[in-house]
Design an enzyme around this catalytic site. Structure first.
Site, PDB file in Angstrom:
ATOM      1  N   HIS A 227      -2.326  17.182  10.588  1.00  0.00           N
ATOM      2  CA  HIS A 227      -2.331  18.453  11.316  1.00  0.00           C
ATOM      3  C   HIS A 227      -2.750  18.253  12.770  1.00  0.00           C
ATOM      4  CE1 HIS A 227      -2.533  22.533  12.404  1.00  0.00           C
ATOM      5  NE2 HIS A 227      -3.715  22.852  11.932  1.00  0.00           N
ATOM      6  N   HIS A 268      11.193  20.838  15.568  1.00  0.00           N
ATOM      7  CA  HIS A 268      10.323  22.010  15.388  1.00  0.00           C
ATOM      8  C   HIS A 268      10.926  22.849  14.275  1.00  0.00           C
ATOM      9  CE1 HIS A 268       8.281  25.859  16.250  1.00  0.00           C
ATOM     10  NE2 HIS A 268       7.368  25.123  16.866  1.00  0.00           N
ATOM     11  N   ASP A 323       4.216  18.177  21.718  1.00  0.00           N
ATOM     12  CA  ASP A 323       3.418  16.952  21.684  1.00  0.00           C
ATOM     13  C   ASP A 323       4.008  15.808  22.498  1.00  0.00           C
ATOM     14  OD1 ASP A 323       1.418  17.946  19.868  1.00  0.00           O
ATOM     15  OD2 ASP A 323       2.946  17.878  18.321  1.00  0.00           O
TER      16      ASP A 323
END
Length: 336
Positions: A227, A268, A323
């Site tokens: 996570h 995503h 990210d």
């Protein structure tokens, strides 16, 4: 499946899939759309990325952006709440240096609650926000054996400025560091109600636990590598590439896919275009560190990886996510 589960529309297909596709609550502060990504209180993140963290905190509390007068008043309120309760540093001094940094954070949040909690949700939430920059800076200092001569907490500084003033890294341009961290904070400030840490925090809060216990629980959920480690894993991926030559980068990406290893920083669950949070960070990087070796690598990766990934018809979103650039920018400003 039980009769209750059947009434909720749950089937055996939902088992062992986490909570994907299972409604677990509601969120009034943010949502994600395939085209514009995350929205805070109706505003697409692309419109908010370069605003101050204080104004975005105000937005999330009040569901509207502040006027200039409201912004000044809100900052002054946070400054008035920022002083760390006496006793926090004594607790940090007892923690093992090799303990997980997220465990330090969880303990720090609990300690703030035990030393200064008032059992009022708004009061405690505002106090925690105001005190987090100093807490975070102190965690860095104590973990790095730099607990001597810590700069005094300057409550007149903005939230991010108080953090960078506390960690006080040598050879780092604080103005640039403040810009990177302010943008990073805004981009990560809210992301709906369904990810693991948010869900865990809300679950703890549902038992009428304090803000501090709920947030510590959320940080415990975030500490797991599946996570909370995404940007670090992505930066390590970039370091492994070791070049900004387009042909070499393409060869590396294809090699990772052939070895059935993930290509970090892409894809995503909802978005079908480049994550606007990635777009904002690339724009910032092009301004402050265009010649940084790792930024050059991710700039090439931004062009090469989607092309390679799009060859696989099973991949629905081949574009950059939040990210891809964050670890590179944090590394550039001294956060190793």
């Amino acid at each position: 499946m039980s009769e209750e589960a059947s009434l909720l529309g749950l089937t055996t297909a939902h088992l062992n899939t986490g909570l994907r596709g299972v409604p677990v609550g509601t969120c009034r502060t943010s949502y994600v759309t395939p085209g514009e990504g995350v929205h805070y209180c109706g505003y697409p993140i692309s419109e908010l990325a370069m605003m101050s963290p204080e104004d975005i905190v105000f937005l999330l509390f009040h569901k509207e952006l502040p006027t200039l007068e409201q912004s000044v008043e809100f900052r002054e309120e946070l400054q008035s709440r920022g002083a760390i309760p006496e006793g926090l540093e004594q607790v940090l001094a007892t923690l093992p240096k090799d303990g997980h940094p997220m465990d330090w954070l969880s303990i720090g949040i609990h300690t703030l609650g035990m030393l200064g909690g008032v059992d009022d949700w708004r009061e405690d939430a505002m106090n925690l926000i105001a005190r987090m920059p100093r807490l975070m800076g102190l965690i860095f200092r104590y973990r790095e054996d730099r607990s001597e001569s810590i700069p005094a907490d300057d409550l007149s500084l903005p939230l991010v400025g108080r953090f960078t003033n506390t960690i006080d890294l040598n050879g780092v341009d604080k103005a640039v560091m403040n810009r990177v961290l302010s943008t990073y904070l805004v981009l990560h400030m809210d992301h709906g109600g369904g990810n693991l840490s948010t869900f865990a925090g809300k679950a703890v809060a549902s038992g009428h636990a304090t803000v501090y216990s709920s947030m510590a629980g959320a940080m415990n959920a975030l500490s797991g590598p599946l996570h909370g480690r995404a940007n670090q894993s992505c930066f390590e991926f970039v370091q492994r590439i070791g070049t900004s030559d387009p042909a070499e980068v393409e060869r590396f990406v294809r090699g990772e896919l052939e070895s059935k290893r993930p290509v970090f920083g892409f894809g995503h669950a909802v978005l079908r275009s480049e994550d606007p949070r990635a777009t904002a960070q690339f724009a910032l990087g092009e301004e402050i560190c265009p010649d940084d070796e790792y930024f050059r690598t991710i700039s090439v990766l931004r062009q090469v990886a989607p092309m390679v990934l799009s060859e696989n018809p099973k991949i629905r979103n081949t574009n950059e996510n939040v990210d891809i650039a964050s670890g590179t920018l944090l590394n550039f400003v001294g956060l190793k």
